[in-house]
Scaffold this motif. Sequence first.
Motif, PDB file in Angstrom:
ATOM      1  N   ARG A 171       1.011  -0.971  -0.689  1.00  0.00           N
ATOM      2  CA  ARG A 171      -0.175   0.097   0.222  1.00  0.00           C
ATOM      3  C   ARG A 171       1.015   0.777  -0.040  1.00  0.00           C
ATOM      4  N   GLU A 174       2.098   1.777  -3.750  1.00  0.00           N
ATOM      5  CA  GLU A 174       1.711   3.131  -4.409  1.00  0.00           C
ATOM      6  C   GLU A 174       1.555   4.008  -3.832  1.00  0.00           C
ATOM      7  N   ASP A 178       2.432   6.990  -6.128  1.00  0.00           N
ATOM      8  CA  ASP A 178       1.716   7.644  -6.502  1.00  0.00           C
ATOM      9  C   ASP A 178       2.312   9.724  -6.779  1.00  0.00           C
ATOM     10  N   TYR A 202       2.137   2.648 -14.156  1.00  0.00           N
ATOM     11  CA  TYR A 202       2.799   4.078 -13.529  1.00  0.00           C
ATOM     12  C   TYR A 202       3.926   5.100 -14.336  1.00  0.00           C
TER      13      TYR A 202
END
Lengths: 247, 275
Positions: A171, A174, A178, A202
């Motif tokens: 998690r 990510e 981001d 990405y």
Amino acid sequence: MSDAIVIKEVSFSYNGPPVLEHVNLTVPSGEFLGLVGPNGSGKSTLLKLILGVLKPQMGEITLFGKTPEQGRGRIGYMPQIAQFARDFPISVEETVLLGRLGKTSAFGFYRKRDKEIALQAMREVEVENLKDRPIGTLSGGQLQRVLIARALAGEPDLLILDEPTANIDMRKEEDIFDLLQKLNERVTIIVVSHDIGFISKYIHRVACLNRTLQVHKTTEITNDILQGLYEHPVHLVAHQHPPYEGR
Amino acid sequence: MEFFNALSEYSFMRYALVAGLLSSIACGIVGTFVVVKRISYLAGGIAHSIIGGVGFAYFLEFSPVIGALGAAVAFSLLLGFVSLRLKEYEDTVISALWSLGMAVGILFLSKTPGYNMDLMHFLFGSILVIGDSDLMLILGLDVLVIAVVLLFYKQFMAVSFDEEFARLRGVNVERFYLLFLMLVGLTVVLFIKIVGVILVIALLTLPAAIAGHYVRSMNKMMMMAVLCGMVFTSSGLYASYTYDFPSGAMIVVVAGVTYLLSLAGCAVMRRTPLR
């Protein structure tokens, strides 16, 4: 449009069999490139060549049109974790300020402007509230963010991150990507990773290294390409993203 | 009380106290880097090999202080070079240079008439015979060491923490490493009169190591190490005067016992000490 990195016909060996052979790669400004390859494929060697720590025996590398030594001041580099002692008595802010070296005066302490830029970098990666914490008390994910902030504090045009998510859970991984995606709006990014399935949503292109280098648009990656690279079955996680058109 | 009477009565006691307090400043600052960079062994090598320079100076009848300063610079560069270039057998080469430096010094001193007393002074300190010129030397070196550290604080910090990153940011890692080792050498010279070259490594590392048990920032570590050094030199001097013991050894005993107690305290409290 200038190219951040141009690698032409580069070969390299450490007194033995070649580690890299006839590597060619052009990274245009604004790209988000993934560099993948199995252990021992020459990823670290290629990074050291780009950073000017090693010199190629054949071929040529330019950073922003200059030699690696001249151009590397424009790179923000985030090494793999554990290059330093975690119990070193240094705070988050002091760590991030190290990124100002080479951009600030050679003598004396950091200037007000350095502290402002460091604070801005910490804000950007959301570690501002950890500013006074010793780095030994941070979690793996927090430390990675601090190291990204340190790379950003040098106001780089190119960010190179070596396995930025090696020691953190999915998690958090990510979250970090981001964040990188957001940073990519203004800086070129190269991410070294072993986990192509995850990062491919990405990145714009992926450079697959295993002594030789092949570059694919992420839309073109198939299981066959991966299998050829890793020389054993690899499972490609299905994902969707808009095709990369270049800038 | 007797100690304080002695302080007001005898100027040599005041000189001793002031010398101890002044040296503690450079020591706390340089010692903190030695501890966090984990180079006490290298620092020990520099300290002991300085005897070579001192013996050489005695033999040729020039100032032993010049000999010590020259040896401090020469051996810190030599040992630094070894540590940079011969990483794999660094410890063996350092041991060789460490004992070679001392042995050569002793050979030179043995050919110099009346060497015994002087040798003892250099090995174990002679804080009670500190004069004006010694105090000026200590003050001068103190100012020099502090000035250089303040001037290049960022670089020293970067090189101690993360060499690779420092290099990529354009810091000349080797140059700053050697410069830092020279500061270690100068700090050792500053301490020769106080505890001697044999015991100096204790005062260079223990105050900073104790500070590392309690604080987690370089600045605070330095400040606390300076304070610890001041407390150790003064209380050691006090104990040596009161109970009639050699002062250098007494100072080191105070520092060493405090360090071990602090380390035990950390173990009990389940804190992780730096060193």
